[in-house]
Design an enzyme around this catalytic site. Structure first.
Site, PDB file in Angstrom:
ATOM      1  N   ASP A 159     -40.260  14.178 -32.460  1.00  0.00           N
ATOM      2  CA  ASP A 159     -39.784  15.096 -31.429  1.00  0.00           C
ATOM      3  C   ASP A 159     -39.425  14.343 -30.143  1.00  0.00           C
ATOM      4  O   ASP A 159     -39.965  14.596 -29.065  1.00  0.00           O
ATOM      5  CB  ASP A 159     -40.854  16.151 -31.147  1.00  0.00           C
ATOM      6  N   GLU A 408     -49.576  11.514 -36.025  1.00  0.00           N
ATOM      7  CA  GLU A 408     -49.420  12.789 -36.734  1.00  0.00           C
ATOM      8  C   GLU A 408     -48.941  12.645 -38.180  1.00  0.00           C
ATOM      9  O   GLU A 408     -47.983  13.297 -38.601  1.00  0.00           O
ATOM     10  CB  GLU A 408     -48.481  13.712 -35.959  1.00  0.00           C
ATOM     11  N   TYR A 463     -53.165  21.756 -29.710  1.00  0.00           N
ATOM     12  CA  TYR A 463     -52.366  22.655 -28.882  1.00  0.00           C
ATOM     13  C   TYR A 463     -52.817  24.106 -29.037  1.00  0.00           C
ATOM     14  O   TYR A 463     -51.998  25.012 -28.998  1.00  0.00           O
ATOM     15  CB  TYR A 463     -50.883  22.518 -29.242  1.00  0.00           C
ATOM     16  N   GLU A 499     -53.250  14.103 -27.292  1.00  0.00           N
ATOM     17  CA  GLU A 499     -52.185  15.016 -26.887  1.00  0.00           C
ATOM     18  C   GLU A 499     -52.787  16.394 -26.684  1.00  0.00           C
ATOM     19  O   GLU A 499     -53.537  16.879 -27.527  1.00  0.00           O
ATOM     20  CB  GLU A 499     -51.072  15.117 -27.942  1.00  0.00           C
TER      21      GLU A 499
END
Length: 586
Positions: A159, A408, A463, A499
């Site tokens: 991303d 990831e 997240y 993150e």
């Protein structure tokens, strides 16, 4: 391969500046055999994508750089090299009509010996082809597709925008015929005495003399290609308080100096003990950022002004560390971190080893990541080569305290352990002095992850409150704490939150918990920090992201990823003040 520097026996000619430039359309069969046609010029270092009008933003394939260079006439009786600090993602270099080197991998240096191909005083034509193509056997991986209308397209699973070009410096440099080829330094502590272990590889036959200099005075010396220097009452390299000695290696033939090479050395130790990460035997807690090499116009092109400004902004927030997400940064960045006491998690470009990363959001069909069709043995071999090159380049930087070998990955899938276990083993063989981590994806909780036990430190990307439980801070807080405690219970090793964040539009304000507002981003960080303070194994927090950054095409991102606590042009959002208050304990 050591970094080119100037010493009494070595010289450098910098080739940064404007180069002739040609996107490859197939019209010129062998561009290196003549002056490139057209009038385009491209700056080096820079990404080419956003510079030209109309834009080359979506260009796929090769571009060509070219310039004429005169070899300094004083470089006789020397070996002459050319070095590229990076070519994203693959480079091929021609001197006049001759191919001198090819390299695959966009974020690490490569060089070529030109001694037999050029002469001092001669003018030569340097032509460089740079290819931005990604396949399932490159790191990072990608896929080339042809759509229903016959247009070729590049797909990738990371991303951030696939900027390309000569992103870092290009240099000609010399080495003597008898020369230092490599230096490896490790350091240790024996009470208050610092121990500097060194290993020097040389070309030719010479007597090796090594000095450790403290300012202009010797702090110790040794002879031989391998040895140790003990420093009584050593001044340590500390987070936030860097101190650097200079290791000077000299090669002699009788009394004649054949070569001299110098290297900054920071005396410090790093180790994991239980759930703690110790630097110089003291517990260290990471505060800081995941970042990107990303700026308007220049893309990923290295720029000293942007670099220093970013470090100053990080210092203003109270940060002490950062991760080189998701690739090795320019070595100039690590040099700066060495000099100023920043702590660095150094990451490979292995991002996107997960075909199902969007499945939890978009409901995509499952496809196996680790298979002959995607991450296969050839992908693994490319990954190993990246690890070798990364450790070779960065092994002597005291700022680097952790290797992060992937971001990831599909670590819950069949084949993940078989893919990553040899990579962890290789990293330990290449550098047994630093702990190793990886960055676990939110969709892979502790009960399904198959590789976490291989690592010294477990990095997490979470997240809750954004991609899951959006607008529901209460549920996000409960879920986050429960999962962190389960990671702690199962693995009993340090956890790093590498993150956590929310997309935020600068200037959008709200009196409530409204997603995309600055207040929502700030409240999200407050939520996470409350949880962090209740989890003993949590040894650091690096928010995502330092600044907004460019991403690929698609409706999921509006003008890039907006998770920065600074805008892309480095204006602070409310969350930057929230972090500053926590990290500076104001």
């Amino acid at each position: 391969m050591v970094k080119p520097i100037e010493t009494p026996t070595r010289e450098i000619k910098n080739l940064d500046g404007l180069w002739r430039f040609l996107p490859d359309t197939g019209d010129v069969a062998e561009p290196w055999k003549a002056v490139l046609p057209g009038s385009l010029e491209c700056p080096v270092p820079a990404s080419y994508n956003d510079i030209f009008v109309p834009s080359l933003r979506e260009h796929l394939g090769k571009v060509w750089y070219q310039r004429d260079v005169r070899i300094p006439r004083g470089w006789s009786d020397q070996r002459i090299f050319i070095r590229f600090d990076s070519a994203t993602h693959a480079g091929e270099v021609y001197i006049d009509d001759t191919l001198v080197v090819k390299h695959i991998g966009g974020y690490l240096p490569f060089e070529a010996d030109l001694t037999q191909k050029v002469k001092p005083g001669q003018q030569v034509r340097i032509t460089v082809g740079v290819d931005n193509t990604l396949t399932n056997e490159t790191i990072p991986p990608g896929q080339l597709l042809t759509n229903q209308y016959g247009k070729k397209q590049q797909k990738y699973w990371h991303d951030f925008f696939n900027f390309a070009g000569l992103h870092r410096s290009v240099r000609l440099f010399t080495k003597p015929l008898i020369a230092v080829e490599d230096v490896t330094v490790t350091t240790d502590l024996d009470g208050s005495t610092g121990v500097v272990n060194y290993n020097v590889k040389i070309a030719g036959d010479a007597r090796v003399e090594v000095d450790l200099l403290d300012v202009d005075q010797s702090a110790g010396s040794s002879s031989g290609a391998k040895g140790s220097i003990r420093v009584k009452d050593a001044k340590l390299w500390q987070p936030g308080a860097a101190y650097l000695y200079t290791l000077r290696v000299r090669l002699y033939n009788n009394s004649t100096l054949d070569d001299e090479y110098t290297l900054p050395v920071g005396i410090r130790t790093v180790r994991v003990e239980g759930t703690q990460i110790l630097i110089n035997n003291k517990p260290f807690y990471f505060t800081g950022f995941g970042k990107h090499e990303d700026a308007p116009v220049k893309g990923k092109g290295h720029d000293d002004a942007w670099m220093v400004h970013d470090f100053e902004l990080m210092k203003w927030t109270g940060a002490n560390s950062f991760r080189t997400s998701h690739y090795p940064y320019a070595e100039d960045v690590l040099d700066y971190a060495d000099r100023h006491g920043w702590v660095v998690i150094d990451e490979t470009p292995a991002v996107g080893l997960n075909l199902n990363i969007g499945g939890g959001i978009f409901g995509l069909d499952f496809k196996p990541t680790f298979s002959e069709d995607f991450a296969n043995s050839r992908t693994q071999a490319a990954h190993k080569q990246v690890l070798r090159e990364l450790v070779q380049r960065d092994k002597n930087h005291p700022s680097v305290v952790l290797w992060c070998i992937t971001n990831e990955p599909g670590s819950n899938e069949d084949g993940a352990r078989e893919y990553f276990e040899p990579l962890v083993k290789l990293t330990r063989e290449l550098d047994p002095t630093r702990p190793i981590t990886y960055t676990n994806l939110q969709m892979v909780p502790p009960e399904t992850d198959r590789i976490a036990d291989l690592f010294d430190v477990i990095g997490l990307n979470r997240y809750f409150g954004w991609y899951e439980f959006v607008g529901d801070f209460h549920s996000a807080e409960k879920k986050l704490e429960a999962e962190l405690l389960e990671w702690e219970r199962r693995f009993k090793r340090p956890l790093l939150m590498l993150e956590y964040g929310t997309d935020t539009v600068a200037g959008l304000h709200s009196t409530g918990e409204t997603p995309w507002s600055e207040e929502y981003q700030s409240g999200f960080y407050d939520l996470y920090h409350r949880v962090f303070d209740r989890v003993e194994a949590l040894r650091g927090e690096q928010v995502w992201n330092f600044a907004d950054f460019a991403t690929g095409p698609g409706i999921f991102r509006v003008d890039g990823n907006k998770k920065g606590v600074f805008t892309r042009d480095r204006k602070p959002k409310l969350a930057a003040h929230t972090l500053r208050k926590r990290w500076l304990k104001q």
